[in-house]
Design an enzyme around this catalytic site. Structure first.
Site, PDB file in Angstrom:
ATOM      1  N   LYS A  32     -28.573 -23.666 -14.835  1.00  0.00           N
ATOM      2  CA  LYS A  32     -29.733 -23.946 -15.687  1.00  0.00           C
ATOM      3  C   LYS A  32     -29.610 -25.296 -16.424  1.00  0.00           C
ATOM      4  CE  LYS A  32     -30.904 -19.055 -16.400  1.00  0.00           C
ATOM      5  NZ  LYS A  32     -31.338 -18.052 -17.388  1.00  0.00           N
ATOM      6  N   TYR A  75     -40.268 -16.551 -12.717  1.00  0.00           N
ATOM      7  CA  TYR A  75     -40.055 -15.593 -13.803  1.00  0.00           C
ATOM      8  C   TYR A  75     -41.297 -14.745 -14.073  1.00  0.00           C
ATOM      9  CZ  TYR A  75     -35.471 -17.484 -15.070  1.00  0.00           C
ATOM     10  OH  TYR A  75     -34.144 -17.833 -15.081  1.00  0.00           O
ATOM     11  N   ASN A 119     -28.389 -19.734 -21.153  1.00  0.00           N
ATOM     12  CA  ASN A 119     -27.239 -18.938 -20.712  1.00  0.00           C
ATOM     13  C   ASN A 119     -26.662 -19.403 -19.373  1.00  0.00           C
ATOM     14  OD1 ASN A 119     -29.246 -17.932 -19.094  1.00  0.00           O
ATOM     15  ND2 ASN A 119     -28.865 -15.774 -19.533  1.00  0.00           N
ATOM     16  N   HIS A 134     -28.424 -18.214 -13.617  1.00  0.00           N
ATOM     17  CA  HIS A 134     -29.220 -17.055 -13.196  1.00  0.00           C
ATOM     18  C   HIS A 134     -28.635 -16.543 -11.894  1.00  0.00           C
ATOM     19  CE1 HIS A 134     -32.591 -14.542 -11.900  1.00  0.00           C
ATOM     20  NE2 HIS A 134     -32.374 -15.070 -10.707  1.00  0.00           N
ATOM     21  N   GLU A 137     -36.320 -14.713  -4.002  1.00  0.00           N
ATOM     22  CA  GLU A 137     -35.933 -15.907  -4.771  1.00  0.00           C
ATOM     23  C   GLU A 137     -35.428 -17.020  -3.851  1.00  0.00           C
ATOM     24  OE1 GLU A 137     -34.844 -13.388  -8.824  1.00  0.00           O
ATOM     25  OE2 GLU A 137     -33.238 -14.416  -7.772  1.00  0.00           O
TER      26      GLU A 137
HETATM   27  P1  CMP Z   1     -32.152 -14.755 -16.308  1.00  0.00           P
HETATM   28  O1  CMP Z   1     -31.093 -13.949 -15.647  1.00  0.00           O
HETATM   29  O2  CMP Z   1     -32.413 -16.108 -15.766  1.00  0.00           O
HETATM   30  O3  CMP Z   1     -33.511 -13.915 -16.296  1.00  0.00           O
HETATM   31  C1  CMP Z   1     -34.467 -13.939 -17.336  1.00  0.00           C
HETATM   32  C2  CMP Z   1     -34.046 -14.830 -18.442  1.00  0.00           C
HETATM   33  O4  CMP Z   1     -34.770 -14.682 -19.632  1.00  0.00           O
HETATM   34  C3  CMP Z   1     -32.628 -14.495 -18.823  1.00  0.00           C
HETATM   35  O5  CMP Z   1     -31.743 -14.928 -17.816  1.00  0.00           O
HETATM   36  C4  CMP Z   1     -32.498 -15.177 -20.163  1.00  0.00           C
HETATM   37  O6  CMP Z   1     -32.041 -16.503 -20.060  1.00  0.00           O
HETATM   38  C5  CMP Z   1     -33.928 -15.175 -20.653  1.00  0.00           C
HETATM   39  N1  CMP Z   1     -34.026 -14.322 -21.828  1.00  0.00           N
HETATM   40  C6  CMP Z   1     -33.785 -13.009 -21.899  1.00  0.00           C
HETATM   41  N2  CMP Z   1     -33.973 -12.573 -23.161  1.00  0.00           N
HETATM   42  C7  CMP Z   1     -34.325 -13.652 -23.887  1.00  0.00           C
HETATM   43  C8  CMP Z   1     -34.653 -13.851 -25.239  1.00  0.00           C
HETATM   44  N3  CMP Z   1     -34.645 -12.846 -26.118  1.00  0.00           N
HETATM   45  N4  CMP Z   1     -34.982 -15.105 -25.636  1.00  0.00           N
HETATM   46  C9  CMP Z   1     -35.006 -16.132 -24.738  1.00  0.00           C
HETATM   47  N5  CMP Z   1     -34.700 -15.997 -23.430  1.00  0.00           N
HETATM   48  C10 CMP Z   1     -34.362 -14.767 -23.026  1.00  0.00           C
END
Ligand code: CMP
Length: 140
Positions: free
Chosen positions: A11, A51, A114, A117, A128
């Site tokens: 990311k 998403y 984070n 993904h 995906e």
């Molecule tokens: P990902 O696995 O990419 O799939 C959905 C993403 O939404 C997740 O990782 C997080 O990065 C993001 N996400 C989930 N919860 C929150 C939150 N409370 N605030 C912001 N981003 C979020």
């Protein structure tokens, strides 16, 4: 054991901090093979499609803003039980809950930023992967 493919994104928080090599080293160290990889700037349309399942969530706008804020590296990873293996290596979505040694424990900044993904199931992995790669771009 089954040879599987999963879809991965390094990311914007990873590309901004020049961590793509560090994350790839963890991926390869876990026995996963990077069989396709490209660095792209995701469009809003691509991020909204990708998403789409989270469209009703309060963090959706923030998520799309973040994913289009800097380059990402999209990947296809191959290995035995690749989906579960990669989810183990990534660690919990919120780095505060991630286990020691995982990518998110080591590198993630927050639940939004984070670092990585990974697909959650075989069916979603196929969808995906197909969003970002043509079949002839994946070389196992
Ligand atoms: P990902 O696995 O990419 O799939 C959905 C993403 O939404 C997740 O990782 C997080 O990065 C993001 N996400 C989930 N919860 C929150 C939150 N409370 N605030 C912001 N981003 C979020």
């Amino acid at each position: 054991m089954a040879l599987e493919r999963t879809f991965s994104i390094l990311k914007p928080d990873a590309t901004r901090r020049n961590l793509t090599g560090a994350v790839n080293a963890i991926i390869e160290g876990a026995g996963l093979r990077i069989v396709a990889q490209k660095r792209i700037l995701m469009t809003r349309a691509q991020a909204e499609t990708f998403y789409g399942i989270h469209a009703a969530r309060p963090f959706f706008g923030e998520l799309v803003d973040f994913m289009t804020s800097a380059p990402v590296v999209v990947q296809v990873l191959e290995g035995e039980n690749a989906i579960a293996t990669y989810r183990d290596v990534m660690g919990a979505t919120n780095p505060a809950n991630a286990a020691e040694g995982t990518i998110r424990k080591t590198h993630a900044l927050s639940v939004g930023e984070n670092t990585v993904h990974g697909s959650d199931a075989l069916e979603t992995a196929a969808i995906e992967i197909a969003q970002f790669f043509a079949g002839n771009e994946i070389v196992g």
